[in-house]
Scaffold this active site. Sequence first.
Site, PDB file in Angstrom:
ATOM      1  N   ARG A  66       0.852  -1.186   0.000  1.00 59.69           N
ATOM      2  CA  ARG A  66       0.000   0.000   0.000  1.00 59.69           C
ATOM      3  C   ARG A  66       0.880   1.225   0.000  1.00 59.69           C
ATOM      4  O   ARG A  66       1.750   1.369   0.857  1.00 59.69           O
ATOM      5  CB  ARG A  66      -0.815  -0.004   1.306  1.00 59.69           C
TER       6      ARG A  66
ATOM      7  N   THR B  85      -0.845   7.615  -0.782  1.00 60.35           N
ATOM      8  CA  THR B  85      -2.168   7.518  -1.429  1.00 60.35           C
ATOM      9  C   THR B  85      -3.005   6.359  -0.871  1.00 60.35           C
ATOM     10  O   THR B  85      -4.213   6.317  -1.081  1.00 60.35           O
ATOM     11  CB  THR B  85      -2.010   7.268  -2.937  1.00 60.35           C
TER      12      THR B  85
ATOM     13  N   ASP C 198       0.459  -2.213  12.129  1.00 55.83           N
ATOM     14  CA  ASP C 198       0.916  -2.711  10.826  1.00 55.83           C
ATOM     15  C   ASP C 198       1.245  -4.198  10.956  1.00 55.83           C
ATOM     16  O   ASP C 198       2.245  -4.580  11.571  1.00 55.83           O
ATOM     17  CB  ASP C 198       2.149  -1.918  10.368  1.00 55.83           C
TER      18      ASP C 198
ATOM     19  N   ASP D 274       4.747  -5.442   9.682  1.00 56.47           N
ATOM     20  CA  ASP D 274       5.847  -5.037  10.561  1.00 56.47           C
ATOM     21  C   ASP D 274       5.840  -5.836  11.862  1.00 56.47           C
ATOM     22  O   ASP D 274       6.894  -6.203  12.386  1.00 56.47           O
ATOM     23  CB  ASP D 274       5.763  -3.537  10.875  1.00 56.47           C
TER      24      ASP D 274
HETATM   25  C1  PRP Z   1      -1.236  -4.324   4.603  1.00 52.15           C
HETATM   26  C2  PRP Z   1      -2.084  -5.548   4.841  1.00 52.15           C
HETATM   27  C3  PRP Z   1      -2.946  -5.593   3.615  1.00 52.15           C
HETATM   28  C4  PRP Z   1      -3.171  -4.142   3.315  1.00 52.15           C
HETATM   29  C5  PRP Z   1      -4.532  -3.756   3.796  1.00 52.15           C
HETATM   30  O1  PRP Z   1      -0.194  -4.616   3.759  1.00 52.15           O
HETATM   31  O2  PRP Z   1      -1.343  -6.711   5.056  1.00 52.15           O
HETATM   32  O3  PRP Z   1      -2.335  -6.251   2.512  1.00 52.15           O
HETATM   33  O4  PRP Z   1      -2.167  -3.410   4.033  1.00 52.15           O
HETATM   34  O5  PRP Z   1      -4.826  -2.467   3.434  1.00 52.15           O
HETATM   35  P1  PRP Z   1      -5.957  -2.105   2.362  1.00 52.15           P
HETATM   36  O6  PRP Z   1      -7.137  -2.952   2.688  1.00 52.15           O
HETATM   37  O7  PRP Z   1      -6.189  -0.643   2.618  1.00 52.15           O
HETATM   38  O8  PRP Z   1      -5.402  -2.369   0.990  1.00 52.15           O
HETATM   39  P2  PRP Z   1       0.963  -3.558   3.438  1.00 52.15           P
HETATM   40  O9  PRP Z   1       0.657  -2.818   2.192  1.00 52.15           O
HETATM   41  O10 PRP Z   1       1.243  -2.751   4.668  1.00 52.15           O
HETATM   42  O11 PRP Z   1       2.174  -4.495   3.077  1.00 52.15           O
HETATM   43  P3  PRP Z   1       2.978  -5.548   3.978  1.00 52.15           P
HETATM   44  O12 PRP Z   1       2.062  -6.727   4.194  1.00 52.15           O
HETATM   45  O13 PRP Z   1       4.147  -5.857   3.119  1.00 52.15           O
HETATM   46  O14 PRP Z   1       3.359  -4.871   5.268  1.00 52.15           O
HETATM   47  N1  URA Z   2      -2.454  -2.502   6.985  1.00 52.64           N
HETATM   48  C1  URA Z   2      -2.109  -2.910   8.234  1.00 52.64           C
HETATM   49  O1  URA Z   2      -1.161  -3.684   8.403  1.00 52.64           O
HETATM   50  N2  URA Z   2      -2.825  -2.448   9.257  1.00 52.64           N
HETATM   51  C2  URA Z   2      -3.872  -1.617   9.114  1.00 52.64           C
HETATM   52  O2  URA Z   2      -4.498  -1.243  10.114  1.00 52.64           O
HETATM   53  C3  URA Z   2      -4.205  -1.208   7.815  1.00 52.64           C
HETATM   54  C4  URA Z   2      -3.486  -1.673   6.760  1.00 52.64           C
END
Ligand code: PRP
Ligand code: URA
Length: 209
Positions: A104, A108, A200, A203
């Site tokens: 994400r 944005t 997150d 993380d």
């Molecule tokens: C997080 C999570 C989802 C997404 C959810 O991933 O694991 O994939 O955000 O958000 P959304 O519903 O608004 O799209 P992130 O992009 O942080 O990547 P990561 O899993 O690599 O930390």
């Molecule tokens: N992605 C995450 O990991 N946590 C949130 O709360 C939203 C998006």
Amino acid sequence: MSAPIITNHPLIQHKLTLIRDKNTPSKDFREMVTEIAMLMCYEATRDLPLKEIEIETPITVTKANIISGRKLAFVPILRAGLGMCDGMLQLVPAAKIGHIGMYRDPITHEPHEYYCKLPADIDERDVIVLDPMLATGGSAIDAINAIKKRNPHSIKFVCICAAPEGVAALTEAHPDVQIYTAALDEKLNDNKYIVPGLGDAGDRIFGTK
Ligand code: PRP
Ligand code: URA
């Protein structure tokens, strides 16, 4: 498709409370995500069809049920979805695994796909997409768009924490996809993080912050 199925089993709810706690270290967070995923797999596979076969117990010949030839594929959305994969595989070790990499954009909040590798025979499989977080729904919607291009039998989406905004968006974009979540939280904040949420997920699983 029906409303999201909220898996309110006490074991899931207990573990969810522990992973929401900001003081839970990565190691414990990761282990409990695995355990929650295993328990959610039990719920998400409740409708697998059975067939009767004849077997011989040490006592007698009898008829008994086995799962009738349905093939599953798990597709974790990288990174955080990876944390749910082992738990699901503990219950369905024969499932095939696909991977979709999405991140994400921090400004944005739009999802960007950076990797997609799906089983060659996904068109013969029922797919369960894994991601602990359903926030705006953008990542799940795009991941499912990519999977649908390969014509799987069916798709379910299993997450741990969902925002109402994400549920609404995903249901509108993919009304055929049943959502399973351990919690339907209150809302998104200005940064599009789930409130109260668990922060997150990527993380916290991988200890990158
Ligand atoms: C997080 C999570 C989802 C997404 C959810 O991933 O694991 O994939 O955000 O958000 P959304 O519903 O608004 O799209 P992130 O992009 O942080 O990547 P990561 O899993 O690599 O930390
Ligand atoms: N992605 C995450 O990991 N946590 C949130 O709360 C939203 C998006």
